[in-house]
Write a protein that holds these residues in place. Structure first.
Motif, PDB file in Angstrom:
ATOM      1  N   HIS A   1       0.828  -1.212   0.000  1.00 41.09           N
ATOM      2  CA  HIS A   1       0.000   0.000   0.000  1.00 41.09           C
ATOM      3  C   HIS A   1       0.863   1.263   0.000  1.00 41.09           C
ATOM      4  CE1 HIS A   1       0.655  -0.493   4.353  1.00 41.09           C
ATOM      5  NE2 HIS A   1       0.504   0.805   4.406  1.00 41.09           N
ATOM      6  N   ASP A   2       2.081   1.161   0.546  1.00 41.24           N
ATOM      7  CA  ASP A   2       2.978   2.322   0.494  1.00 41.24           C
ATOM      8  C   ASP A   2       3.354   2.668  -0.945  1.00 41.24           C
ATOM      9  OD1 ASP A   2       3.025   2.724   3.208  1.00 41.24           O
ATOM     10  OD2 ASP A   2       4.777   1.453   3.532  1.00 41.24           O
ATOM     11  N   THR A   3       3.621   1.618  -1.736  1.00 50.46           N
ATOM     12  CA  THR A   3       3.935   1.857  -3.153  1.00 50.46           C
ATOM     13  C   THR A   3       2.742   2.484  -3.857  1.00 50.46           C
ATOM     14  OG1 THR A   3       5.483   0.012  -3.194  1.00 50.46           O
ATOM     15  CG2 THR A   3       4.637   0.741  -5.313  1.00 50.46           C
ATOM     16  N   LEU A   4       1.548   1.998  -3.542  1.00 49.35           N
ATOM     17  CA  LEU A   4       0.358   2.573  -4.185  1.00 49.35           C
ATOM     18  C   LEU A   4       0.195   4.043  -3.811  1.00 49.35           C
ATOM     19  CD1 LEU A   4      -2.262  -0.311  -3.973  1.00 49.35           C
ATOM     20  CD2 LEU A   4      -0.812   0.372  -5.888  1.00 49.35           C
ATOM     21  N   LEU A   5       0.481   4.378  -2.566  1.00 50.12           N
ATOM     22  CA  LEU A   5       0.385   5.792  -2.171  1.00 50.12           C
ATOM     23  C   LEU A   5       1.387   6.637  -2.945  1.00 50.12           C
ATOM     24  CD1 LEU A   5      -0.179   5.496   1.685  1.00 50.12           C
ATOM     25  CD2 LEU A   5      -1.868   5.889  -0.112  1.00 50.12           C
ATOM     26  N   ARG A   6       2.576   6.066  -3.194  1.00 48.98           N
ATOM     27  CA  ARG A   6       3.566   6.795  -4.003  1.00 48.98           C
ATOM     28  C   ARG A   6       3.047   6.979  -5.425  1.00 48.98           C
ATOM     29  NH1 ARG A   6       7.431   3.963  -1.080  1.00 48.98           N
ATOM     30  NH2 ARG A   6       7.566   2.306  -2.632  1.00 48.98           N
ATOM     31  N   LEU A   7       2.406   5.936  -5.965  1.00 50.92           N
ATOM     32  CA  LEU A   7       1.870   6.050  -7.325  1.00 50.92           C
ATOM     33  C   LEU A   7       0.750   7.085  -7.389  1.00 50.92           C
ATOM     34  CD1 LEU A   7       1.791   2.282  -8.425  1.00 50.92           C
ATOM     35  CD2 LEU A   7       3.300   4.072  -9.271  1.00 50.92           C
ATOM     36  N   ILE A   8      -0.056   7.167  -6.337  1.00 52.33           N
ATOM     37  CA  ILE A   8      -1.132   8.175  -6.302  1.00 52.33           C
ATOM     38  C   ILE A   8      -0.523   9.576  -6.317  1.00 52.33           C
ATOM     39  CG2 ILE A   8      -2.934   9.195  -4.848  1.00 52.33           C
ATOM     40  CD1 ILE A   8      -3.631   6.337  -3.951  1.00 52.33           C
ATOM     41  N   ARG A   9       0.565   9.758  -5.547  1.00 46.28           N
ATOM     42  CA  ARG A   9       1.193  11.096  -5.499  1.00 46.28           C
ATOM     43  C   ARG A   9       1.793  11.476  -6.845  1.00 46.28           C
ATOM     44  NH1 ARG A   9       3.779   9.061  -0.778  1.00 46.28           N
ATOM     45  NH2 ARG A   9       2.310   9.210   0.918  1.00 46.28           N
ATOM     46  N   LYS A  10       2.217  10.457  -7.617  1.00 45.08           N
ATOM     47  CA  LYS A  10       2.809  10.737  -8.929  1.00 45.08           C
ATOM     48  C   LYS A  10       1.755  11.038  -9.986  1.00 45.08           C
ATOM     49  CE  LYS A  10       6.971   7.870  -8.978  1.00 45.08           C
ATOM     50  NZ  LYS A  10       7.520   6.670  -9.620  1.00 45.08           N
TER      51      LYS A  10
END
Ligand SMILES: [Zn+2]
Length: 179
Positions: free
Chosen positions: A135-144
């Motif tokens: 989920h941390d990676t997904l949050l990074r993808l959302i920010r991008k």
């Protein structure tokens, strides 16, 4: 154990050499077909190979198996005798950003799920869809995520119409064609 793929998977400027069964999914061995590259320091084009290096990004799943690539890229020797860089790595193909651990198309799929469900629920669904990520990676993808702005229409049709004749009118704009 190797498997012969009987359906097309497209990797521009690359060739699939082998498909192996890895731990929990497929491993696709993919070689770059580019035979030359420009030195990033002096821009001199070189076709003098100086070995290889490998990247291991994940890609979209095949059927019910996750996919990891073994992408082979070349190292080249710089042909410019005055260049301080003796060798350089071939740049990644367009479908894989430098230093990325996932292909563009996988990142897009995971990002789309994350935008709809958020990090925790998105991570659970993506595991079910054989595209597991934290989920941390997904949050990074959302920010991008960068929203695509509306395109400028090539031509507009403008008209008015009566909501109630002689009393209330509306205006309608019709996009005639995208450029
Ligand atoms: Zn150079």
């Amino acid at each position: 154990m190797s498997t012969q793929l009987s359906f097309p998977i497209y990797f521009p400027n690359c060739q699939i050499i082998d498909c192996q069964h890895g731990e929990g999914g497929y491993i696709l061995v993919v070689y770059s077909t580019d035979k030359q590259a420009s030195c990033p320091f002096c821009q001199q084009v070189s076709n003098r190979s100086h070995g290889y290096h490998y990247r291991k990004p994940t890609d979209l799943p095949i059927s019910d198996k996750s996919v990891q690539l073994r992408l082979r890229l070349r190292r080249f020797r710089c042909l410019n005798p005055t260049c301080p860089k003796r060798t350089f790595s071939q740049p990644c193909p367009d479908w894989l950003p430098a230093f990325a651990r996932r292909t563009n198309r996988l990142a897009h799929a995971q990002q789309s799920v994350a935008m709809m469900l958020g990090g925790q629920a998105g991570s659970r669904l993506l595991t079910q869809l054989y595209m597991p990520t934290s989920h941390d990676t997904l949050l990074r993808l959302i920010r991008k995520w960068q929203p695509v702005g509306p395109q400028t229409p090539y031509a507009l049709g403008v008209d008015d119409w009566a909501i109630r004749k002689a009393k209330t009118y509306g205006t309608i704009l019709t996009v005639a064609r995208w450029r």
